[in-house]
Design a protein around this motif. Sequence first.
Motif, PDB file in Angstrom:
ATOM      1  N   LYS A  59      -8.878  46.262 -60.694  1.00  0.00           N
ATOM      2  CA  LYS A  59      -7.878  46.625 -61.700  1.00  0.00           C
ATOM      3  C   LYS A  59      -6.689  47.360 -61.101  1.00  0.00           C
ATOM      4  O   LYS A  59      -5.577  47.255 -61.577  1.00  0.00           O
ATOM      5  N   GLU A  60      -6.967  48.140 -60.044  1.00  0.00           N
ATOM      6  CA  GLU A  60      -5.873  48.904 -59.443  1.00  0.00           C
ATOM      7  C   GLU A  60      -5.035  48.055 -58.500  1.00  0.00           C
ATOM      8  O   GLU A  60      -3.975  48.450 -58.070  1.00  0.00           O
ATOM      9  N   ARG A  61      -5.575  46.898 -58.158  1.00  0.00           N
ATOM     10  CA  ARG A  61      -4.887  46.094 -57.170  1.00  0.00           C
ATOM     11  C   ARG A  61      -3.714  45.336 -57.760  1.00  0.00           C
ATOM     12  O   ARG A  61      -3.765  44.843 -58.878  1.00  0.00           O
ATOM     13  N   LYS A  62      -2.677  45.271 -56.940  1.00  0.00           N
ATOM     14  CA  LYS A  62      -1.522  44.456 -57.296  1.00  0.00           C
ATOM     15  C   LYS A  62      -1.458  43.357 -56.239  1.00  0.00           C
ATOM     16  O   LYS A  62      -1.320  43.638 -55.043  1.00  0.00           O
ATOM     17  N   GLY A  63      -1.653  42.138 -56.644  1.00  0.00           N
ATOM     18  CA  GLY A  63      -1.607  41.018 -55.705  1.00  0.00           C
ATOM     19  C   GLY A  63      -0.179  40.774 -55.264  1.00  0.00           C
ATOM     20  O   GLY A  63       0.695  40.512 -56.083  1.00  0.00           O
ATOM     21  N   LEU A  64       0.060  40.911 -53.981  1.00  0.00           N
ATOM     22  CA  LEU A  64       1.418  40.767 -53.459  1.00  0.00           C
ATOM     23  C   LEU A  64       1.734  39.315 -53.116  1.00  0.00           C
ATOM     24  O   LEU A  64       0.854  38.566 -52.710  1.00  0.00           O
ATOM     25  N   VAL A  65       2.997  38.978 -53.245  1.00  0.00           N
ATOM     26  CA  VAL A  65       3.500  37.712 -52.708  1.00  0.00           C
ATOM     27  C   VAL A  65       4.264  38.049 -51.439  1.00  0.00           C
ATOM     28  O   VAL A  65       5.262  38.775 -51.471  1.00  0.00           O
ATOM     29  N   ILE A  66       3.740  37.580 -50.321  1.00  0.00           N
ATOM     30  CA  ILE A  66       4.270  37.935 -49.001  1.00  0.00           C
ATOM     31  C   ILE A  66       4.875  36.700 -48.352  1.00  0.00           C
ATOM     32  O   ILE A  66       4.238  35.638 -48.328  1.00  0.00           O
ATOM     33  N   VAL A  67       6.081  36.837 -47.833  1.00  0.00           N
ATOM     34  CA  VAL A  67       6.717  35.722 -47.124  1.00  0.00           C
ATOM     35  C   VAL A  67       7.028  36.157 -45.700  1.00  0.00           C
ATOM     36  O   VAL A  67       7.687  37.169 -45.473  1.00  0.00           O
ATOM     37  N   ASN A  68       6.505  35.404 -44.720  1.00  0.00           N
ATOM     38  CA  ASN A  68       6.829  35.615 -43.305  1.00  0.00           C
ATOM     39  C   ASN A  68       7.748  34.485 -42.861  1.00  0.00           C
ATOM     40  O   ASN A  68       7.317  33.344 -42.751  1.00  0.00           O
ATOM     41  N   THR A  69       8.997  34.814 -42.610  1.00  0.00           N
ATOM     42  CA  THR A  69       9.966  33.777 -42.270  1.00  0.00           C
ATOM     43  C   THR A  69      10.723  34.132 -40.991  1.00  0.00           C
ATOM     44  O   THR A  69      10.336  35.070 -40.288  1.00  0.00           O
ATOM     45  N   GLY A  70      11.770  33.396 -40.662  1.00  0.00           N
ATOM     46  CA  GLY A  70      12.563  33.680 -39.461  1.00  0.00           C
ATOM     47  C   GLY A  70      12.267  32.712 -38.330  1.00  0.00           C
ATOM     48  O   GLY A  70      11.316  31.937 -38.380  1.00  0.00           O
ATOM     49  N   ASN A  71      13.084  32.804 -37.271  1.00  0.00           N
ATOM     50  CA  ASN A  71      12.989  31.849 -36.157  1.00  0.00           C
ATOM     51  C   ASN A  71      12.057  32.320 -35.045  1.00  0.00           C
ATOM     52  O   ASN A  71      11.893  31.633 -34.036  1.00  0.00           O
ATOM     53  N   GLY A  72      11.458  33.507 -35.204  1.00  0.00           N
ATOM     54  CA  GLY A  72      10.635  34.073 -34.125  1.00  0.00           C
ATOM     55  C   GLY A  72       9.160  33.748 -34.272  1.00  0.00           C
ATOM     56  O   GLY A  72       8.724  33.162 -35.269  1.00  0.00           O
ATOM     57  N   LYS A  73       8.394  34.145 -33.262  1.00  0.00           N
ATOM     58  CA  LYS A  73       6.943  33.997 -33.292  1.00  0.00           C
ATOM     59  C   LYS A  73       6.359  35.028 -34.256  1.00  0.00           C
ATOM     60  O   LYS A  73       6.962  36.059 -34.503  1.00  0.00           O
ATOM     61  N   GLY A  74       5.175  34.722 -34.787  1.00  0.00           N
ATOM     62  CA  GLY A  74       4.468  35.753 -35.533  1.00  0.00           C
ATOM     63  C   GLY A  74       4.325  35.505 -37.011  1.00  0.00           C
ATOM     64  O   GLY A  74       3.693  36.296 -37.706  1.00  0.00           O
ATOM     65  N   LYS A  75       4.888  34.400 -37.507  1.00  0.00           N
ATOM     66  CA  LYS A  75       4.811  34.143 -38.952  1.00  0.00           C
ATOM     67  C   LYS A  75       3.384  33.743 -39.349  1.00  0.00           C
ATOM     68  O   LYS A  75       2.756  34.394 -40.178  1.00  0.00           O
ATOM     69  N   THR A  76       2.896  32.667 -38.729  1.00  0.00           N
ATOM     70  CA  THR A  76       1.518  32.255 -38.982  1.00  0.00           C
ATOM     71  C   THR A  76       0.556  33.301 -38.416  1.00  0.00           C
ATOM     72  O   THR A  76      -0.465  33.621 -39.035  1.00  0.00           O
ATOM     73  N   THR A  77       0.918  33.846 -37.256  1.00  0.00           N
ATOM     74  CA  THR A  77       0.054  34.839 -36.609  1.00  0.00           C
ATOM     75  C   THR A  77      -0.189  36.032 -37.539  1.00  0.00           C
ATOM     76  O   THR A  77      -1.323  36.502 -37.672  1.00  0.00           O
ATOM     77  N   ALA A  78       0.869  36.524 -38.184  1.00  0.00           N
ATOM     78  CA  ALA A  78       0.708  37.660 -39.101  1.00  0.00           C
ATOM     79  C   ALA A  78      -0.094  37.246 -40.339  1.00  0.00           C
ATOM     80  O   ALA A  78      -0.884  38.035 -40.868  1.00  0.00           O
ATOM     81  N   ALA A  79       0.080  36.007 -40.797  1.00  0.00           N
ATOM     82  CA  ALA A  79      -0.724  35.534 -41.934  1.00  0.00           C
ATOM     83  C   ALA A  79      -2.203  35.534 -41.557  1.00  0.00           C
ATOM     84  O   ALA A  79      -3.064  35.940 -42.345  1.00  0.00           O
ATOM     85  N   VAL A  80      -2.476  35.105 -40.330  1.00  0.00           N
ATOM     86  CA  VAL A  80      -3.847  35.098 -39.828  1.00  0.00           C
ATOM     87  C   VAL A  80      -4.366  36.533 -39.698  1.00  0.00           C
ATOM     88  O   VAL A  80      -5.540  36.807 -39.949  1.00  0.00           O
ATOM     89  N   GLY A  81      -3.480  37.465 -39.350  1.00  0.00           N
ATOM     90  CA  GLY A  81      -3.849  38.877 -39.295  1.00  0.00           C
ATOM     91  C   GLY A  81      -4.217  39.406 -40.675  1.00  0.00           C
ATOM     92  O   GLY A  81      -5.175  40.170 -40.830  1.00  0.00           O
ATOM     93  N   THR A  82      -3.462  39.004 -41.687  1.00  0.00           N
ATOM     94  CA  THR A  82      -3.777  39.392 -43.066  1.00  0.00           C
ATOM     95  C   THR A  82      -5.133  38.817 -43.476  1.00  0.00           C
ATOM     96  O   THR A  82      -5.928  39.496 -44.140  1.00  0.00           O
ATOM     97  N   LEU A  83      -5.389  37.600 -43.032  1.00  0.00           N
ATOM     98  CA  LEU A  83      -6.695  36.977 -43.285  1.00  0.00           C
ATOM     99  C   LEU A  83      -7.813  37.843 -42.689  1.00  0.00           C
ATOM    100  O   LEU A  83      -8.795  38.155 -43.366  1.00  0.00           O
ATOM    101  N   PHE A  84      -7.632  38.248 -41.431  1.00  0.00           N
ATOM    102  CA  PHE A  84      -8.682  39.016 -40.742  1.00  0.00           C
ATOM    103  C   PHE A  84      -8.893  40.371 -41.412  1.00  0.00           C
ATOM    104  O   PHE A  84     -10.012  40.830 -41.620  1.00  0.00           O
ATOM    105  N   ARG A  85      -7.786  41.010 -41.755  1.00  0.00           N
ATOM    106  CA  ARG A  85      -7.818  42.297 -42.471  1.00  0.00           C
ATOM    107  C   ARG A  85      -8.557  42.138 -43.802  1.00  0.00           C
ATOM    108  O   ARG A  85      -9.419  42.951 -44.158  1.00  0.00           O
ATOM    109  N   SER A  86      -8.231  41.087 -44.529  1.00  0.00           N
ATOM    110  CA  SER A  86      -8.859  40.836 -45.834  1.00  0.00           C
ATOM    111  C   SER A  86     -10.330  40.490 -45.678  1.00  0.00           C
ATOM    112  O   SER A  86     -11.164  40.897 -46.497  1.00  0.00           O
ATOM    113  N   TYR A  87     -10.633  39.744 -44.627  1.00  0.00           N
ATOM    114  CA  TYR A  87     -12.026  39.392 -44.345  1.00  0.00           C
ATOM    115  C   TYR A  87     -12.855  40.661 -44.156  1.00  0.00           C
ATOM    116  O   TYR A  87     -13.989  40.751 -44.623  1.00  0.00           O
TER     117      TYR A  87
END
Lengths: 179, 179
Positions: free
Chosen positions: A5-33
Amino acid sequence: MNNKKERKGLVIVNTGNGKGKTTAAVGTLFRSYGHGFRICVIQFIKAEEVKTGEFLAAQSLGIEWHYCGDGFVFESETAQNSAEIAREGWRLAKEKISDQKYDLVILDEFTYPLKFGWLDISEVIDWLKDNKPSTMHLVITGRNALPELIDYADLVTEMKEIKHPYREQKIPAQIGTDF
Amino acid sequence: MNNKKERKGLVIVNTGNGKGKTTAAVGTLFRSYGHGFRICVIQFIKAEEVKTGEFLAAQSLGIEWHYCGDGFVFESETAQNSAEIAREGWRLAKEKISDQKYDLVILDEFTYPLKFGWLDISEVIDWLKDNKPSTMHLVITGRNALPELIDYADLVTEMKEIKHPYREQKIPAQIGTDF
């Protein structure tokens, strides 16, 4: 999960021309796991032949993972096929997002079908506004996020390339860091 | 790991004022885990009391993880103590990096001890140049990466804040996405 109930589901966008967009999404996955979240990953664009480290790891941990791409990133003679696969991916995403089963859904490289016009940005965002569970986190990655997507998102990070090993030293993609 | 000879261990720096620096490092960890890499994480600054999702997940998978911080990010009356803990962390990092046992070492928030002058940047980089195994990937995260560190790194990404949920909507840090 506790504290739903206290949680607010965020909409997160990782964009840009650099490395780390998918990598950070995978990091969020690991954190959530680590918190016991129920997770679903849908990869657009990328094809299943590429057995990335994140896919192998997710498979070994029983994390749900879908490929909805044919491996072609850019518009080309295959665009018709790529567009159809992406639309199939979005149908799957809608099914997964709306069934209330997940705490985190990742739509990897989802900016491309939107940018290329394979999916209508207004329809996608209207659907998400109506159907995304309020406590579910949604992560979207890819270059060239459209303004409408940025406007809808809660958290947007631009991954900006400062220094790249291939461009500067001709070092090719490396196992473990690039895939 | 196979193909060790073909591998080039990258030095990766995730810096900038945006979200995703530690998150992307954790993503690299997950990717590397999928390839069977041997991994060591040393977290500077952060204190052990915070049981983050990434720590819990790493613990459940038997990934080596060390805390070398007292939880204070900024220079303050505690700086003396923070500095000593950071120097202890660097001693541990040197031990781990030089023992040839790891494919990936992550020094999370390591830019701060360098920026604050708790460690000498030239000494750190000279030591890494002489001692980092050539196939080992090294990931360093944190704001304000010094020019000497950027110069030494192979891959540098600036995570730039475009939109932040707290700043814009006063949404506090969320489990699963922030920690």
